[in-house]
Design a protein around this motif. Structure first.
Motif, PDB file in Angstrom:
ATOM      1  N   ARG A   1       0.648  -0.957  -0.009  1.00 53.20           N
ATOM      2  CA  ARG A   1      -0.210   0.102  -0.094  1.00 53.20           C
ATOM      3  C   ARG A   1       0.800   2.022  -0.128  1.00 53.20           C
ATOM      4  O   ARG A   1       0.375   1.887  -0.532  1.00 53.20           O
ATOM      5  CB  ARG A   1      -0.853  -0.031   1.212  1.00 53.20           C
ATOM      6  N   ILE A   2       1.963   1.204   0.765  1.00 52.09           N
ATOM      7  CA  ILE A   2       2.919   2.741   0.702  1.00 52.09           C
ATOM      8  C   ILE A   2       3.679   3.000  -0.537  1.00 52.09           C
ATOM      9  O   ILE A   2       3.018   3.725  -0.957  1.00 52.09           O
ATOM     10  CB  ILE A   2       3.822   2.071   2.177  1.00 52.09           C
TER      11      ILE A   2
ATOM     12  N   GLU B   1       2.388   1.710  -3.059  1.00 51.60           N
ATOM     13  CA  GLU B   1       1.575   2.601  -3.844  1.00 51.60           C
ATOM     14  C   GLU B   1       0.791   3.766  -4.318  1.00 51.60           C
ATOM     15  O   GLU B   1       0.538   4.469  -5.912  1.00 51.60           O
ATOM     16  CB  GLU B   1      -0.310   1.427  -4.022  1.00 51.60           C
ATOM     17  N   GLU B   2       1.212   4.288  -3.718  1.00 54.66           N
ATOM     18  CA  GLU B   2       0.699   5.638  -2.753  1.00 54.66           C
ATOM     19  C   GLU B   2       1.970   6.342  -3.353  1.00 54.66           C
ATOM     20  O   GLU B   2       1.351   7.731  -3.258  1.00 54.66           O
ATOM     21  CB  GLU B   2       0.287   6.100  -1.385  1.00 54.66           C
TER      22      GLU B   2
ATOM     23  N   HIS C   1       4.971   6.521  -1.369  1.00 57.41           N
ATOM     24  CA  HIS C   1       6.135   6.593  -1.518  1.00 57.41           C
ATOM     25  C   HIS C   1       7.120   6.015  -1.867  1.00 57.41           C
ATOM     26  O   HIS C   1       7.712   5.178  -2.149  1.00 57.41           O
ATOM     27  CB  HIS C   1       5.567   6.492   0.141  1.00 57.41           C
TER      28      HIS C   1
END
Length: 331
Positions: free
Chosen positions: A52-53, A55-56, A58
């Motif tokens: 998720r990190i 995909e966002e 970062h």
């Protein structure tokens, strides 16, 4: 049924956990196991959070070396989510600052002021308007304190050495000497005791653990030489075996306190090993295991006739000797 009072336990959402995980990864490299233990989730959940990190957007980086893989964000990464605090957390932060008011003028209070200013910048309008009340709910009353404002440069150097684990060369002046003495020291920690700061570290001069009162340190030079903390080092345990700061072998100490002060002894924890025995006459016998007979003697004498040492004999002798010398001065 009576309503429950007090604060509810924190329940972190995935968004909260991801924000905290981002800040952790921006400070150091961590394995999946490290992250699972730190955030109390399964390894499978950690992998989902890392995805998720990524995909966002970062810039998550993974180690390429052999062994267990680690993840981290670039040093100084600016894309971290803001830190939000509750009024209760802000109250605790101000409580800590008021407790350290006697360190005003040192880098510790300066840095704490800077942290509070950053936190307050993200407060809601309602909480910010309530800030004056939050500042007034604590009133510290300190005992005799020492002035460390003149030691700001010394403390800044010690901060650097402690964080980077660098050896230092310090000039220390003992109270009974006019000239300062040079010491080469591996600084392990700063000890806070009775509103005094002490540097604890390995002295190359003495080839042993030594303690230096910060107000007596004239200057500090941080060397490029790094040191490693000994694996067997347990400084906290060392000082738990002492009543104050004097390093002496621990002994069993028993002191009987009169009934009219027994409540003061029972309501306070004077030493980690303290055990209280309530007597039929209302007195209390406090038993501790500690070293430092001179400091124990001073403490016993501060109770006047309300305290009587039962053992060891060395402490009985120390107290009676102090009393005899004091009486002689009044004759």
């Amino acid at each position: 049924m009576a309503a429950q009072r007090g604060r509810r336990p924190k329940a972190y959402s995935q968004a909260d956990r991801l924000a905290r995980m981002l800040r952790a990864l921006a400070s150091r490299s961590m394995t999946v196991k490290d992250l699972a233990e730190a955030f109390e989730v399964t390894k499978r959940q950690v992998y989902r959070d890392l995805d998720r990190i990524h995909e966002e957007g970062h810039p998550l980086e993974q180690s390429d070396g052999d062994g267990e893989k680690t993840w981290h964000l670039p040093l100084g990464y600016k894309g971290l989510p803001p830190i939000t605090v509750s009024p209760y957390e802000l109250m605790a932060l101000h409580f800590a600052k008021r407790h350290l008011d006697y360190l005003a003028g040192t880098p510790f209070v300066d840095d704490l002021d800077s942290l509070i200013e950053k936190v307050e910048g993200g407060l809601s309008h309602r909480v910010f308007n309530h800030l004056a009340r939050i500042n007034q709910v604590f009133l510290p009353r300190s005992g005799p304190v020492r002035d460390y404002a003149g030691q700001k440069v010394v403390l800044q150097q010690l901060q650097k050495a402690l964080l980077l684990q660098c050896t230092v060369v310090l000039e220390h002046r003992r109270p009974d000497y006019e000239e300062s003495t040079e010491h080469r020291v591996d600084p392990y920690l700063l000890l806070l005791y009775q509103f005094g700061l002490y540097l604890v570290g390995y002295s190359h001069r003495a080839e042993a653990l030594r303690m230096f009162a910060v107000e007596r340190v004239v200057s500090v030079e941080v060397l490029e030489e790094r040191f490693s903390l000994p694996e067997e080092l347990q400084v906290e345990q060392i000082y738990n075996n002492l009543f104050g700061l004097v390093d002496e072998p621990a002994q069993t100490v028993r002191i009987q306190f009169a009934p009219d002060v027994a409540y003061l002894v029972k309501e306070r924890r004077w030493h980690p090993s303290q055990e209280n025995e309530i007597q039929k006459d209302g007195s209390v016998i406090a038993t501790i295991t500690a070293g430092g007979m001179d400091e124990l003697a001073s403490w016993v004498l501060s109770w006047g006739p309300a305290a009587r040492v039962l053992e060891p004999q060395a402490l009985v002798d120390a107290v009676t000797s102090h009393l005899a010398r004091a009486l002689e001065r009044y004759r």
